[in-house]
Write an enzyme that holds these catalytic residues in place. Sequence first.
Site, PDB file in Angstrom:
ATOM      1  N   LYS A  20       0.842  -1.199   0.000  1.00 23.25           N
ATOM      2  CA  LYS A  20       0.000   0.000   0.000  1.00 23.25           C
ATOM      3  C   LYS A  20       0.885   1.260   0.000  1.00 23.25           C
ATOM      4  O   LYS A  20       2.105   1.168   0.201  1.00 23.25           O
ATOM      5  CB  LYS A  20      -0.927  -0.061   1.220  1.00 23.25           C
ATOM      6  CG  LYS A  20      -1.921  -1.243   1.158  1.00 23.25           C
ATOM      7  CD  LYS A  20      -2.803  -1.289   2.397  1.00 23.25           C
ATOM      8  CE  LYS A  20      -3.857  -2.380   2.297  1.00 23.25           C
ATOM      9  NZ  LYS A  20      -4.742  -2.407   3.500  1.00 23.25           N
ATOM     10  N   TYR A  60     -12.176  -2.922  -3.489  1.00 21.81           N
ATOM     11  CA  TYR A  60     -12.745  -3.034  -2.139  1.00 21.81           C
ATOM     12  C   TYR A  60     -14.276  -3.009  -2.155  1.00 21.81           C
ATOM     13  O   TYR A  60     -14.890  -2.589  -1.187  1.00 21.81           O
ATOM     14  CB  TYR A  60     -12.203  -1.896  -1.271  1.00 21.81           C
ATOM     15  CG  TYR A  60     -10.793  -2.127  -0.748  1.00 21.81           C
ATOM     16  CD1 TYR A  60     -10.471  -3.273  -0.004  1.00 21.81           C
ATOM     17  CD2 TYR A  60      -9.785  -1.187  -0.958  1.00 21.81           C
ATOM     18  CE1 TYR A  60      -9.179  -3.481   0.486  1.00 21.81           C
ATOM     19  CE2 TYR A  60      -8.483  -1.398  -0.462  1.00 21.81           C
ATOM     20  CZ  TYR A  60      -8.201  -2.540   0.261  1.00 21.81           C
ATOM     21  OH  TYR A  60      -6.926  -2.745   0.759  1.00 21.81           O
ATOM     22  N   PHE A  68     -15.623   3.068   7.295  1.00 24.44           N
ATOM     23  CA  PHE A  68     -14.238   3.467   6.994  1.00 24.44           C
ATOM     24  C   PHE A  68     -13.931   3.474   5.491  1.00 24.44           C
ATOM     25  O   PHE A  68     -12.816   3.806   5.088  1.00 24.44           O
ATOM     26  CB  PHE A  68     -13.223   2.574   7.731  1.00 24.44           C
ATOM     27  CG  PHE A  68     -13.335   1.097   7.403  1.00 24.44           C
ATOM     28  CD1 PHE A  68     -12.746   0.573   6.252  1.00 24.44           C
ATOM     29  CD2 PHE A  68     -14.026   0.228   8.244  1.00 24.44           C
ATOM     30  CE1 PHE A  68     -12.841  -0.777   5.943  1.00 24.44           C
ATOM     31  CE2 PHE A  68     -14.114  -1.146   7.937  1.00 24.44           C
ATOM     32  CZ  PHE A  68     -13.528  -1.630   6.779  1.00 24.44           C
ATOM     33  N   ARG A  96      -1.713 -14.511   3.641  1.00 24.13           N
ATOM     34  CA  ARG A  96      -2.436 -13.759   4.685  1.00 24.13           C
ATOM     35  C   ARG A  96      -1.746 -13.915   6.040  1.00 24.13           C
ATOM     36  O   ARG A  96      -1.682 -12.980   6.826  1.00 24.13           O
ATOM     37  CB  ARG A  96      -3.885 -14.252   4.793  1.00 24.13           C
ATOM     38  CG  ARG A  96      -4.717 -14.063   3.541  1.00 24.13           C
ATOM     39  CD  ARG A  96      -5.476 -12.791   3.498  1.00 24.13           C
ATOM     40  NE  ARG A  96      -6.449 -12.639   4.559  1.00 24.13           N
ATOM     41  CZ  ARG A  96      -7.222 -11.564   4.677  1.00 24.13           C
ATOM     42  NH1 ARG A  96      -7.109 -10.557   3.811  1.00 24.13           N
ATOM     43  NH2 ARG A  96      -8.105 -11.456   5.649  1.00 24.13           N
ATOM     44  N   THR A 102      -5.421  -8.054  10.266  1.00 26.15           N
ATOM     45  CA  THR A 102      -5.758  -6.751   9.679  1.00 26.15           C
ATOM     46  C   THR A 102      -5.342  -5.587  10.581  1.00 26.15           C
ATOM     47  O   THR A 102      -4.778  -4.601  10.121  1.00 26.15           O
ATOM     48  CB  THR A 102      -7.282  -6.688   9.403  1.00 26.15           C
ATOM     49  OG1 THR A 102      -7.637  -7.788   8.567  1.00 26.15           O
ATOM     50  CG2 THR A 102      -7.671  -5.386   8.738  1.00 26.15           C
ATOM     51  N   ARG A 113       2.816  -7.020   9.082  1.00 27.91           N
ATOM     52  CA  ARG A 113       2.126  -5.960   9.833  1.00 27.91           C
ATOM     53  C   ARG A 113       2.577  -5.954  11.295  1.00 27.91           C
ATOM     54  O   ARG A 113       2.718  -4.892  11.909  1.00 27.91           O
ATOM     55  CB  ARG A 113       0.615  -6.154   9.742  1.00 27.91           C
ATOM     56  CG  ARG A 113       0.054  -5.828   8.350  1.00 27.91           C
ATOM     57  CD  ARG A 113      -1.350  -6.378   8.198  1.00 27.91           C
ATOM     58  NE  ARG A 113      -2.020  -5.986   6.965  1.00 27.91           N
ATOM     59  CZ  ARG A 113      -3.122  -6.582   6.515  1.00 27.91           C
ATOM     60  NH1 ARG A 113      -3.668  -7.596   7.179  1.00 27.91           N
ATOM     61  NH2 ARG A 113      -3.674  -6.175   5.395  1.00 27.91           N
ATOM     62  N   ASN A 123      -1.852  -0.049   7.292  1.00 25.21           N
ATOM     63  CA  ASN A 123      -1.365  -1.409   7.590  1.00 25.21           C
ATOM     64  C   ASN A 123      -0.549  -2.043   6.453  1.00 25.21           C
ATOM     65  O   ASN A 123      -0.471  -3.269   6.340  1.00 25.21           O
ATOM     66  CB  ASN A 123      -2.507  -2.310   8.071  1.00 25.21           C
ATOM     67  CG  ASN A 123      -3.564  -2.546   7.021  1.00 25.21           C
ATOM     68  OD1 ASN A 123      -3.512  -1.969   5.937  1.00 25.21           O
ATOM     69  ND2 ASN A 123      -4.510  -3.407   7.324  1.00 25.21           N
ATOM     70  N   HIS A 126      -1.737  -5.581   1.352  1.00 22.92           N
ATOM     71  CA  HIS A 126      -2.996  -6.283   1.074  1.00 22.92           C
ATOM     72  C   HIS A 126      -2.690  -7.700   0.594  1.00 22.92           C
ATOM     73  O   HIS A 126      -1.701  -7.914  -0.110  1.00 22.92           O
ATOM     74  CB  HIS A 126      -3.769  -5.556  -0.039  1.00 22.92           C
ATOM     75  CG  HIS A 126      -4.861  -6.394  -0.623  1.00 22.92           C
ATOM     76  ND1 HIS A 126      -6.101  -6.506  -0.025  1.00 22.92           N
ATOM     77  CD2 HIS A 126      -4.889  -7.223  -1.704  1.00 22.92           C
ATOM     78  CE1 HIS A 126      -6.850  -7.355  -0.732  1.00 22.92           C
ATOM     79  NE2 HIS A 126      -6.135  -7.802  -1.757  1.00 22.92           N
ATOM     80  N   GLU A 137      -9.131 -10.230  -8.224  1.00 22.60           N
ATOM     81  CA  GLU A 137      -8.198  -9.118  -8.019  1.00 22.60           C
ATOM     82  C   GLU A 137      -7.061  -9.130  -9.054  1.00 22.60           C
ATOM     83  O   GLU A 137      -6.647  -8.081  -9.545  1.00 22.60           O
ATOM     84  CB  GLU A 137      -7.640  -9.169  -6.585  1.00 22.60           C
ATOM     85  CG  GLU A 137      -8.721  -8.851  -5.559  1.00 22.60           C
ATOM     86  CD  GLU A 137      -8.315  -9.132  -4.112  1.00 22.60           C
ATOM     87  OE1 GLU A 137      -7.133  -9.486  -3.859  1.00 22.60           O
ATOM     88  OE2 GLU A 137      -9.190  -9.012  -3.231  1.00 22.60           O
TER      89      GLU A 137
END
Length: 159
Positions: A20, A60, A68, A96, A102, A113, A123, A126, A137
């Site tokens: 990100k 998303y 949010f 993941r 998250t 993270r 964070n 993704h 995606e």
Amino acid sequence: QLSFPPPNMSQTERTYIMVKPDGVERGLVGEIIKRFEAKGYQLCALELMQPSKDLLEQHYRDLASKPFFPKLVAYMSSGPVVGMVWQGKEVVKTGRKMLGATNPLESAPGTIRGDFCVDVGQNLCHGSDSVESAEREIALWFPRGAASWTRRFDSFIYE
Ligand code: UDP
Ligand code: MG
């Protein structure tokens, strides 16, 4: 001469991993790539891009009703991201785990993270949450497709 049976690649799959804007800004692109490479996963696409708001809203779309969501789209639009496709056995679920929970305050130390960030709205990365999401995606972020290549190194990773 020793010979080995070809590695069993039947359970291979692909995931979409993205650094990100905060991760790119902080110079953590290499660190994140390094972890997936060192694990033994295979890189099939990589691009630095400035995503449009429209692309992010599609990415998303399942979160569109969350409070949010506008902040998330603003965060993700704040600078370039690095999109990647990684391939390998159970790479979606394991990817993941490598990213961590998250909320970075709940991410285990040793995860990306858990090691490098604090707030959920910053964070760093993704990762697709299922094989189906990954396919969606990858098509969204890499419309020209990801590479498909046979890695000779696979026989050192897979039995
Ligand atoms: N997010 C947020 N606040 C929240 C939950 C999520 O800002 O309360 C952001 C966060 O950047 C997260 C992204 O929205 O990574 C997508 O949320 P999701 O639940 O899909 O988490 P992920 O799959 O990224 O772990
Ligand atoms: Mg998600």
